[in-house]
Design an enzyme around this catalytic site. Structure first.
Site, short mmCIF file in Angstrom:
data_model
loop_
_atom_site.label_atom_id
_atom_site.label_comp_id
_atom_site.label_asym_id
_atom_site.label_seq_id
_atom_site.Cartn_x
_atom_site.Cartn_y
_atom_site.Cartn_z
N TYR A 177 -4.08 5.54 25.99
CA TYR A 177 -3.36 4.40 26.55
C TYR A 177 -2.97 4.68 28.01
CZ TYR A 177 0.55 1.08 27.11
OH TYR A 177 1.41 0.10 27.56
N SER A 179 1.62 -0.07 33.17
CA SER A 179 2.70 0.62 32.45
C SER A 179 3.11 1.83 33.27
CB SER A 179 2.20 1.09 31.08
OG SER A 179 3.09 2.03 30.52
N ASN A 222 -2.11 -9.59 30.26
CA ASN A 222 -0.97 -8.93 29.62
C ASN A 222 -1.34 -8.29 28.28
OD1 ASN A 222 2.04 -8.67 28.80
ND2 ASN A 222 1.14 -9.98 27.22
N SER A 249 -5.90 4.37 30.23
CA SER A 249 -6.30 2.96 30.40
C SER A 249 -5.39 2.26 31.40
CB SER A 249 -6.28 2.21 29.05
OG SER A 249 -4.98 1.86 28.65
N LYS A 250 -4.10 2.58 31.38
CA LYS A 250 -3.16 1.89 32.27
C LYS A 250 -3.29 2.37 33.72
CE LYS A 250 -1.37 -1.05 29.40
NZ LYS A 250 -1.55 -2.50 29.61
N1 LIG Z 1 6.69 -2.88 25.45
C1 LIG Z 1 6.64 -1.89 26.30
O1 LIG Z 1 7.47 -0.99 26.27
C2 LIG Z 1 5.58 -1.86 27.39
C3 LIG Z 1 5.74 -0.94 28.42
C4 LIG Z 1 4.77 -0.88 29.42
C5 LIG Z 1 3.70 -1.75 29.41
N2 LIG Z 1 3.58 -2.64 28.38
C6 LIG Z 1 2.39 -3.52 28.41
O2 LIG Z 1 2.82 -4.87 28.37
C7 LIG Z 1 1.83 -5.67 27.72
C8 LIG Z 1 2.49 -6.47 26.61
O3 LIG Z 1 3.08 -5.55 25.70
P1 LIG Z 1 4.16 -5.98 24.59
O4 LIG Z 1 5.08 -4.84 24.45
O5 LIG Z 1 4.68 -7.34 24.85
O6 LIG Z 1 3.18 -5.96 23.30
P2 LIG Z 1 3.17 -6.75 21.95
O7 LIG Z 1 4.51 -7.30 21.59
O8 LIG Z 1 2.49 -5.85 20.98
O9 LIG Z 1 2.22 -8.00 22.30
C9 LIG Z 1 0.86 -7.80 22.56
C10 LIG Z 1 0.18 -9.15 22.70
O10 LIG Z 1 -1.22 -8.95 22.91
C11 LIG Z 1 -1.98 -9.62 21.90
N3 LIG Z 1 -3.19 -8.86 21.62
C12 LIG Z 1 -3.27 -7.62 21.10
N4 LIG Z 1 -4.57 -7.26 20.96
C13 LIG Z 1 -5.31 -8.33 21.41
C14 LIG Z 1 -6.71 -8.59 21.52
N5 LIG Z 1 -7.62 -7.68 21.14
N6 LIG Z 1 -7.11 -9.78 22.02
C15 LIG Z 1 -6.21 -10.71 22.41
N7 LIG Z 1 -4.88 -10.51 22.33
C16 LIG Z 1 -4.43 -9.34 21.82
C17 LIG Z 1 -1.01 -9.69 20.70
O11 LIG Z 1 -1.31 -10.72 19.77
P3 LIG Z 1 -2.33 -10.50 18.52
O12 LIG Z 1 -1.92 -9.21 17.86
O13 LIG Z 1 -2.13 -11.71 17.67
O14 LIG Z 1 -3.69 -10.46 19.11
C18 LIG Z 1 0.29 -10.01 21.45
O15 LIG Z 1 0.33 -11.36 21.81
C19 LIG Z 1 0.74 -4.69 27.23
O16 LIG Z 1 -0.32 -4.66 28.15
C20 LIG Z 1 1.47 -3.36 27.22
O17 LIG Z 1 0.58 -2.28 27.36
C21 LIG Z 1 4.47 -2.72 27.38
#
Ligand SMILES: NC(=O)c1ccc[n+]([C@@H]2O[C@H](COP(=O)([O-])OP(=O)(O)OC[C@H]3O[C@@H](n4cnc5c(N)ncnc54)[C@H](OP(=O)(O)O)[C@@H]3O)[C@@H](O)[C@H]2O)c1
Length: 270
Positions: free
Chosen positions: A161, A148, A95, A164-165
């Protein structure tokens, strides 16, 4: 009679990367509520402890493992620690994802490419490889990759991004095909816009009031009239982690509130 036990994860060992907040936190909480022993990982130990306390408060079993998943040595350490502590890994949720930084394809820098690709592609590939080896040894497992909607349709100014997805979707297919004989199912969840720190980063350069307005404008434009919530994603992960999905592999679950079917440009709403 309906057998709800195939949706339970009782006693299964599950690793959720990026489990400290947002979508990963919601998945970790639901896994724990479904009976799994959950390991959450991200870079910041303090954030992991906050989420771990929430999981314990609802009776869950959780272990925190700070790590940077864009680094090969950290990936090995995570899997070795899990093998030493639990002797197995039943479920991996890839994730953790690097935030999309906005920029034209004509301006993007190599540093941004490396940051995004190291976590979103290299990290997902090699963590899945290490987990897959362990799952093969133990006779099966589940890998769930969070892609995504940008992996289907590139968002303007979010090219790296989006690329990558699209790659994450292909990692799922490649692993699903090769690991099918070992009873390892590999699937993708592709979220649309979901409230989280990553989502809010789109409005980082606006004042709090303008950011609230931009977010409201986006909600108004979306087919369902709202941005998704992390809980909207977690249920699909529970399904893909449990026995109910034992013949589901190489599949993609799109959870976007019909955004891809609409003409809404997310870029225009930011
Ligand atoms: N939110 C959206 O609208 C959305 C839409 C489509 C897809 N997604 C995908 O869903 C997933 C989760 O997104 P989210 O929105 O929940 O993001 P988020 O709130 O920014 O959370 C990201 C998580 O990943 C961790 N992380 C970031 N860089 C890291 C690294 N180098 N090593 C280990 N952990 C790392 C962060 O913690 P730390 O910063 O402490 O490392 C955090 O726990 C992602 O893959 C994102 O691309 C999100």
């Amino acid at each position: 009679m309906f057998d709800h036990t195939k949706f339970l994860l009782t006693g299964k060992v599950a690793l959720v990367t990026g489990g400290s907040r947002g979508i990963g936190r919601a998945i970790a909480l639901d896994f724990a509520r479904a009976g799994a022993k959950v390991i959450i990982t991200s870079r910041k130990a303090a954030d992991l402890e906050v989420t771990a306390a929430d999981i314990r408060a609802c009776g869950g079993d959780v272990f925190t493992l700070p790590a940077h998943l864009g680094r090969m040595d950290e990936i090995s350490r995570v899997i070795q620690t899990i093998e030493d502590r639990y002797g197995r890994l039943d479920i991996l949720v890839n994730n953790a994802g690097a935030s999309p930084s906005m920029g034209s394809v004509l301006e993007s820098e190599e540093r941004l490419w490396d940051t995004v690709m190291n976590l979103n592609l290299k990290g997902v590939y090699f963590l899945s490889q290490a987990a897959g080896r362990l799952m093969k040894k133990q006779g099966g497992g589940k890998i769930i990759n969070i892609a995504s909607i940008n992996g289907y349709k590139p968002e303007p100014f979010v090219s790296i991004y989006s690329i990558s997805k699209a790659g994450v979707r292909m990692i799922t297919k490649a692993f699903a095909a090769e690991l099918a004989p070992y009873n390892i199912q590999v699937n993708t969840i592709a979220p649309g816009p979901v409230t989280s720190k990553m989502m809010d980063s789109h409005w980082f350069n606006l004042s709090p009031e303008d950011a609230r307005k931009a977010k409201q404008d986006l909600e108004n434009a979306l087919p369902m009239g709202r941005i998704g919530h992390p809980d909207d994603i977690a249920g699909a992960a529970v399904y893909l982690a449990g026995d109910a999905s034992s013949y589901t592999t190489g599949a993609e679950i799109l959870i976007d509130g019909a955004v891809l079917l609409s003409n809404v440009s997310l870029a225009g709403a930011y």
